[in-house]
Design a protein around this motif. Structure first.
Motif, PDB file in Angstrom:
ATOM      1  N   ALA A  74       7.727   3.773  -6.371  1.00 58.93           N
ATOM      2  CA  ALA A  74       8.805   3.419  -5.389  1.00 58.93           C
ATOM      3  C   ALA A  74       8.767   1.750  -5.448  1.00 58.93           C
ATOM      4  O   ALA A  74       9.815   0.978  -5.418  1.00 58.93           O
ATOM      5  CB  ALA A  74       8.363   3.897  -3.820  1.00 58.93           C
ATOM      6  N   ALA A  75       7.507   1.204  -5.781  1.00 59.83           N
ATOM      7  CA  ALA A  75       6.952  -0.117  -5.820  1.00 59.83           C
ATOM      8  C   ALA A  75       7.971  -0.669  -6.946  1.00 59.83           C
ATOM      9  O   ALA A  75       8.471  -1.864  -6.941  1.00 59.83           O
ATOM     10  CB  ALA A  75       5.827  -0.731  -6.038  1.00 59.83           C
ATOM     11  N   GLU A  76       7.922   0.134  -7.928  1.00 65.09           N
ATOM     12  CA  GLU A  76       8.470  -0.259  -9.141  1.00 65.09           C
ATOM     13  C   GLU A  76      10.032  -0.509  -8.942  1.00 65.09           C
ATOM     14  O   GLU A  76      10.825  -1.225  -9.465  1.00 65.09           O
ATOM     15  CB  GLU A  76       8.289   0.575 -10.487  1.00 65.09           C
ATOM     16  N   ALA A  77      10.526   0.541  -8.346  1.00 63.46           N
ATOM     17  CA  ALA A  77      11.965   0.907  -8.105  1.00 63.46           C
ATOM     18  C   ALA A  77      12.707  -0.201  -7.150  1.00 63.46           C
ATOM     19  O   ALA A  77      13.730  -0.737  -7.219  1.00 63.46           O
ATOM     20  CB  ALA A  77      12.353   2.194  -7.151  1.00 63.46           C
ATOM     21  N   ILE A  78      11.823  -1.030  -6.436  1.00 62.65           N
ATOM     22  CA  ILE A  78      12.292  -2.257  -5.984  1.00 62.65           C
ATOM     23  C   ILE A  78      11.851  -3.679  -6.761  1.00 62.65           C
ATOM     24  O   ILE A  78      12.051  -4.546  -5.974  1.00 62.65           O
ATOM     25  CB  ILE A  78      11.803  -2.289  -4.311  1.00 62.65           C
ATOM     26  N   GLY A  79      11.531  -3.296  -7.781  1.00 61.44           N
ATOM     27  CA  GLY A  79      11.382  -4.401  -8.660  1.00 61.44           C
ATOM     28  C   GLY A  79       9.938  -5.261  -8.553  1.00 61.44           C
ATOM     29  O   GLY A  79       9.974  -6.295  -8.899  1.00 61.44           O
ATOM     30  N   MET A  80       8.970  -4.442  -8.034  1.00 52.14           N
ATOM     31  CA  MET A  80       7.922  -5.366  -7.884  1.00 52.14           C
ATOM     32  C   MET A  80       7.120  -5.415  -9.372  1.00 52.14           C
ATOM     33  O   MET A  80       7.256  -4.546 -10.147  1.00 52.14           O
ATOM     34  CB  MET A  80       6.875  -4.528  -6.807  1.00 52.14           C
ATOM     35  N   SER A  81       6.395  -6.660  -9.545  1.00 53.10           N
ATOM     36  CA  SER A  81       5.657  -6.630 -10.817  1.00 53.10           C
ATOM     37  C   SER A  81       4.529  -5.804 -10.818  1.00 53.10           C
ATOM     38  O   SER A  81       4.040  -5.489  -9.663  1.00 53.10           O
ATOM     39  CB  SER A  81       5.549  -7.940 -11.083  1.00 53.10           C
ATOM     40  N   LYS A  82       3.938  -5.842 -11.859  1.00 55.82           N
ATOM     41  CA  LYS A  82       2.467  -5.014 -11.780  1.00 55.82           C
ATOM     42  C   LYS A  82       1.703  -5.643 -10.945  1.00 55.82           C
ATOM     43  O   LYS A  82       0.940  -4.760 -10.206  1.00 55.82           O
ATOM     44  CB  LYS A  82       2.006  -4.996 -13.395  1.00 55.82           C
TER      45      LYS A  82
ATOM     46  N   ARG B  86      15.549  -3.380 -11.718  1.00 55.36           N
ATOM     47  CA  ARG B  86      15.333  -2.720 -10.543  1.00 55.36           C
ATOM     48  C   ARG B  86      15.946  -3.383  -9.285  1.00 55.36           C
ATOM     49  O   ARG B  86      16.149  -2.750  -8.257  1.00 55.36           O
ATOM     50  CB  ARG B  86      13.869  -2.229 -10.532  1.00 55.36           C
TER      51      ARG B  86
ATOM     52  N   LEU C 277      17.623  -4.935  -0.605  1.00 57.57           N
ATOM     53  CA  LEU C 277      17.408  -6.225  -1.826  1.00 57.57           C
ATOM     54  C   LEU C 277      18.737  -6.239  -2.142  1.00 57.57           C
ATOM     55  O   LEU C 277      19.043  -6.957  -3.121  1.00 57.57           O
ATOM     56  CB  LEU C 277      16.573  -5.349  -2.785  1.00 57.57           C
TER      57      LEU C 277
ATOM     58  N   THR D 259       1.960  -7.540  -8.494  1.00 57.69           N
ATOM     59  CA  THR D 259       2.204  -7.254  -7.080  1.00 57.69           C
ATOM     60  C   THR D 259       1.868  -5.763  -6.221  1.00 57.69           C
ATOM     61  O   THR D 259       1.604  -5.712  -5.302  1.00 57.69           O
ATOM     62  CB  THR D 259       3.663  -7.667  -6.904  1.00 57.69           C
TER      63      THR D 259
ATOM     64  N   PHE E 215      14.101   8.208  -3.401  1.00 61.28           N
ATOM     65  CA  PHE E 215      13.549   9.226  -3.946  1.00 61.28           C
ATOM     66  C   PHE E 215      13.523  10.460  -3.290  1.00 61.28           C
ATOM     67  O   PHE E 215      13.760  10.627  -2.076  1.00 61.28           O
ATOM     68  CB  PHE E 215      11.999   8.976  -4.209  1.00 61.28           C
TER      69      PHE E 215
ATOM     70  N   GLU F 184      11.809  -5.509 -13.984  1.00 61.71           N
ATOM     71  CA  GLU F 184      11.741  -5.693 -12.550  1.00 61.71           C
ATOM     72  C   GLU F 184      12.935  -6.294 -11.955  1.00 61.71           C
ATOM     73  O   GLU F 184      13.753  -5.972 -11.136  1.00 61.71           O
ATOM     74  CB  GLU F 184      10.620  -6.880 -12.142  1.00 61.71           C
TER      75      GLU F 184
ATOM     76  N   ARG G 152      15.198   0.473   2.856  1.00 59.46           N
ATOM     77  CA  ARG G 152      14.505  -0.460   2.076  1.00 59.46           C
ATOM     78  C   ARG G 152      15.163  -0.717   0.710  1.00 59.46           C
ATOM     79  O   ARG G 152      14.971  -2.013   0.198  1.00 59.46           O
ATOM     80  CB  ARG G 152      13.192   0.363   1.394  1.00 59.46           C
TER      81      ARG G 152
ATOM     82  N   PHE H 198       5.605   3.253   1.602  1.00 61.98           N
ATOM     83  CA  PHE H 198       4.436   3.083   1.333  1.00 61.98           C
ATOM     84  C   PHE H 198       3.545   3.427   2.496  1.00 61.98           C
ATOM     85  O   PHE H 198       3.865   2.887   4.049  1.00 61.98           O
ATOM     86  CB  PHE H 198       4.268   1.482   1.128  1.00 61.98           C
TER      87      PHE H 198
ATOM     88  N   ASN I 197      17.351   2.778 -13.921  1.00 63.95           N
ATOM     89  CA  ASN I 197      16.628   1.722 -13.399  1.00 63.95           C
ATOM     90  C   ASN I 197      15.407   1.494 -14.335  1.00 63.95           C
ATOM     91  O   ASN I 197      14.619   0.829 -13.878  1.00 63.95           O
ATOM     92  CB  ASN I 197      16.431   1.663 -11.949  1.00 63.95           C
TER      93      ASN I 197
ATOM     94  N   VAL J 227       9.494  -9.652  -3.771  1.00 63.56           N
ATOM     95  CA  VAL J 227      10.193  -9.253  -4.593  1.00 63.56           C
ATOM     96  C   VAL J 227      11.428 -10.750  -4.748  1.00 63.56           C
ATOM     97  O   VAL J 227      11.471 -11.283  -5.533  1.00 63.56           O
ATOM     98  CB  VAL J 227      10.608  -8.125  -4.987  1.00 63.56           C
TER      99      VAL J 227
END
Lengths: 302, 296, 241
Positions: free
Chosen positions: A192-200, C76, C153, A202, C83, C73, C149, C89, C48, C105
């Motif tokens: 999910a974190a990857e899916a919102i574009g976070m870097s490794k 995405r 973005l 972050t 999902f 990144e 969420r 989180f 993505n 981000v």
């Protein structure tokens, strides 16, 4: 993008951001609510560090430590020295053990085959031996390697090796705790974190670590309590901490003369001081754990 | 390319054979250790001859270590079960009031204080206390170091085992007990048929881990003149002037006992895990976490 | 807007995608249906770059994005995802779950991020649950937060991976309502789902996948009422009873 609401509404919201909003931001509220407990925790750590530095300053001769201690009654003096030294060892061994544990725990979950192999070997070796044997072995090796080298203080070097060995023993246990903590974060979370574009980086900092620590904290607290008690083993290599002082006191004052009462009194006093330290540390960690508790992220308990 | 492909093929074969994989891993580690020893001997840092000559010397100390551990562990269990029962069922009995409560309260308080005292202080301090007191009470008796050492270890493991039993008894969930009551079981039957069997499953692993911890703690007895393994390392080193070799040998004995036993415990636990009983993952918060902290 | 060109994907020996091509037009709601194991989720994840295609290309607005030079990144941020199991989180509240993408981000200030996040929560009808942790929310509420969420973005398109499959029946409606509203607002959406009602009523186009290939595509009427291929007929027949 679509002509509908999605695109239009967002700027609409942002344009109103210029307006004066008095409510504290989320960030501010987090800092405010967590401030108290953090201050207590940091206060405790700062006190221990300060005590240690004070002791160290006297030890290296910045002021007359012996004179300061001689103001206390004889037994009080030995116990105070011992307490300070035990706290001092704690400030070195705990971070060192945690550092080792974190590194090897992370390596245990590595994708690289060699990283896992090295970390596993470390864990099995250092967990599979009694810490007292590890300490003696480490001191011995240091002495053999550096013997005859005039430029270093052999005793200090050997003591340091013993301290590192103790930290490494605890680090092996902590590595397993950290590993379990990392593995406890479901892949869906990183996805999910990857899916919102976070870097490794972050993802590690803001998703994996916070979740991992909440799960690992009770076990880590457990381990710290064990480690504090294990600093007593440093008495066998001449660390002037509580257990050493107890041995010394009872040898000088009591055992020779067969003074049963005094032997018991001395060891009970030592035991009480240890109890005090472990109690304070474990309660502090429990408070930290309670403060950061999040529903649904409870640590797995026995 | 060819090498990579064949490596991948080998990996594919190994992927689902953990036993083969660990055997290979252990074999290569042993080979590595042997290589290290051989090269250390080659540059005359250690003497393999000394190790071969003195290996048999370690037999008696190893037996001493194991005996001390076994005896204190066994005596510990006998004492720890009633203590665990008092700790887990005490609060309920005290709530009842009356004579039961009056009898339970001091027992519960005493047991709790004992457990806290043992778990809050280093084993080494406890060992010194017992050794010195018994030394003063029975001066000159040659058996005293060993007996005192075993007594100290017993008192120590008692505190930890009692908590293992308490946790085991308490983690049998109330719904299970309600279910048993609902089909008409009497309290004694509930305990015998539900609490005890479920609790036993839940405590096996922590109890075996406690045995491993106790075995490591037995190394402390060397400091108070019990001739166990750790003592043997010092003795060989001092009297036959090959300290490195002595410590390598003793470390090897400890590792050879602790690592396989730890693995066997983990393997046994995974095989005999009852689905739905206890936690989903084998041993929460990491396998082999040492069971000797403060909060269990 | 999103183009998939002849994409292949292997998982070990398993050939999951066998040359899939499709185009998602701006503002349309594309629904992908098909039996489980047909590669729908993998296809979505390729779009993505959560899964990188072994062969073929993914283009967003004409830019080839499965290019080592393009940061995944960035991709995405352009294409949001929702999902099946929400993946909120666990250690953050509903509000924080929406905020974190904006601050970490998009690098917005926390004040601004919170304002946007509150708006998004209101949009999915959960303004009053801002401070609840995921474990304190029902499945439907969690999924709505997850949609918030993704929307926060400001993505060009949103991918939905079986968003209602993990929900209890009573919560499916509220999630579908939010998705319908979103489609009506003109959001570009790719939805993998088993909700045939949603596919018929909201989908602009329906695509049937089986065994890693696109078997048939068309309007909802074409797929559900006049399927051409046998496999589509069988599948539609089973699903619609």
């Amino acid at each position: 993008m679509g002509t509908g609401g999605t695109k239009d509404t967002t700027p609409l919201v942002r344009s109103s951001s210029g307006g004066s909003e008095k409510a504290p931001t989320l960030q501010e509220r987090i800092t405010a609510s967590k401030g108290l407990i953090l201050r207590i925790a940091f206060g405790g750590i700062a006190t221990v560090v300060a005590v240690f530095l004070l002791y160290l300053a006297g030890y290296v001769g910045l002021y007359d430590l012996d004179y300061a201690l001689s103001l206390l009654p004889p037994r009080g003096r030995a116990l105070t020295t011992g307490l300070l030294a035990t706290l001092g060892f704690m400030t070195v061994v705990m971070p060192l053990g945690f550092g080792l544990g974190f590194f090897f725990g992370w390596a245990r979950t590595s994708k690289v085959w060699l990283g896992r192999a090295v970390a596993t070997t470390y864990v099995e070796l250092f967990r599979g031996m009694p810490p007292i044997v590890l300490i003696a072995f480490a001191v011995l090796i240091t002495i053999v390697v550096f013997r005859g080298n005039d430029r270093i203080d052999l005793f200090a070097f050997a003591s340091l090796a013993g301290v590192v060995a103790l930290a490494a023993h605890s680090g092996a246990y902590q590595a397993e705790i950290i590993r379990a903590g990392i593995l406890s974060v479901p892949t869906g979370q990183t996805e999910a974190a990857e899916a919102i574009g976070m870097s490794k980086a972050t993802i590690l900092r803001h998703v994996t670590l916070p979740q991992m620590f909440r799960v690992s904290l009770p076990a880590l607290g457990n381990e710290f309590a064990s480690l504090i008690k294990d600093t007593s083993l440093l008495s066998t290599i001449g660390g002037l901490e509580l257990t050493f002082q107890g041995k010394n006191l009872s040898a000088v004052l009591a055992v020779g003369g067969g003074n049963l009462d005094l032997v018991i009194i001395i060891w009970v006093e030592i035991a009480l001081l240890y109890f005090l330290i472990t109690f304070v540390v474990s309660r502090t960690l429990q408070a930290v754990e309670r403060r950061f508790r999040v529903p649904g992220l409870e640590a797995a308990q026995l | 390319m060819g090498v990579r492909a064949s490596a991948r093929k080998v990996w594919k074969v190994l992927e689902n054979r953990p036993l083969v994989r660990s055997t290979i891993a252990i074999a290569s580690l042993l080979a590595l250790a042997g290589l290290l020893l051989a090269s250390l001997a080659e540059v005359k840092l250690i003497s393999l001859g000394f190790m071969a000559d003195n290996a048999s010397f370690l037999l008696v100390p190893a037996i001493t270590s194991l005996t001390a551990t076994m005896v204190s562990f066994a005596v510990g269990i006998v004492g720890a079960i009633p203590m665990g029962l008092i700790r887990s069922f005490g609060p309920r009995l005290m709530k009842g009031g009356g004579r039961t409560a009056l009898l339970t309260a001091p027992l519960y308080g005493g047991v709790t204080a004992y457990i806290e005292a043992i778990r809050g202080t280093p084993a080494l301090v406890q060992i010194f206390l017992v050794a010195q007191v018994s030394g003063i009470l029975f001066p000159g008796n040659p058996n005293i170091p060993f007996l005192g050492g075993v007594l100290a270890l017993t008192l120590n493991t008692l505190g930890y085992q009692a908590e293992v039993f308490r946790a085991g008894f308490q983690s049998v969930s109330q719904t299970q007990i309600d279910g048993a009551k609902a089909i008409g079981m009497r309290p004694r039957q509930v305990f015998a048929h539900i609490t005890l069997p479920q609790g036993t499953r839940l405590i096996t692993l922590p109890l075996l881990n406690e045995w491993l911890s106790l075995f490591k703690a037995s190394a402390l007895l060397g400091i108070v003149a019990v001739s166990e393994l750790n003592w043997a390392a010092g003795y060989l080193g001092n009297n036959r002037s090959h300290p490195i070799e002595a410590y390598i040998m003793v470390s090897a004995v400890y590792l050879a006992i602790i690592i396989p036993l730890g693995k066997a415990v983990g393997y046994w636990e995974r095989r005999h895990r009852t689905p739905g009983l206890g936690t989903a993952e084998p041993t929460p918060a990491g396998r082999g976490v040492r069971p000797r902290g403060l909060t269990l | 807007m999103i183009s998939v060109r002849n994409v292949h994907k292997w998982f070990g020996e398993l050939h999951v995608l066998k040359g899939v091509s499709l185009d998602v037009k701006k503002g349309e709601a594309l629904v992908i249906i098909g039996p489980s194991g047909s590669g729908k989720s993998t296809l979505l994840r390729c779009m993505n770059l959560l899964v990188s295609p072994d062969e073929g290309d993914i283009l967003i607005d004409g830019v080839r994005v499965n290019d080592p030079k393009i940061r995944p990144e960035w991709v995405r941020q352009q294409v949001g995802m929702v999902f099946q199991s929400f993946n909120l989180f666990t250690h953050l509240t509903a509000l924080q779950n929406v905020v974190i993408g904006l601050t970490k981000v998009k690098r917005l200030s926390s004040t601004e991020a919170e304002r946007i996040a509150r708006f998004e929560l209101e949009r999915v009808g959960l303004a009053d649950k801002a401070d609840a942790y995921p474990a304190q929310l029902s499945g439907g509420q969690q999924q709505r937060v997850a949609i918030g969420r993704a929307l926060a973005l400001n993505p060009k398109a949103v991918l939905f991976d079986e968003p209602t499959s993990a929900l209890d029946p009573e919560y499916i409606r509220e999630v579908l309502d939010v998705m319908t509203k979103l489609a009506n607002e003109g959001m570009t959406m790719v939805v993998v789902t088993h909700e045939m009602g949603f596919a018929q009523n909201v989908g602009d186009r329906v695509l049937f996948m089986a065994d890693g290939i696109v078997v048939e595509e068309g309007t909802p009427e074409e797929i559900f009422e006049r399927p051409q291929q046998d496999r589509t007929k069988t599948f539609v027949g089973t699903i619609l009873g």
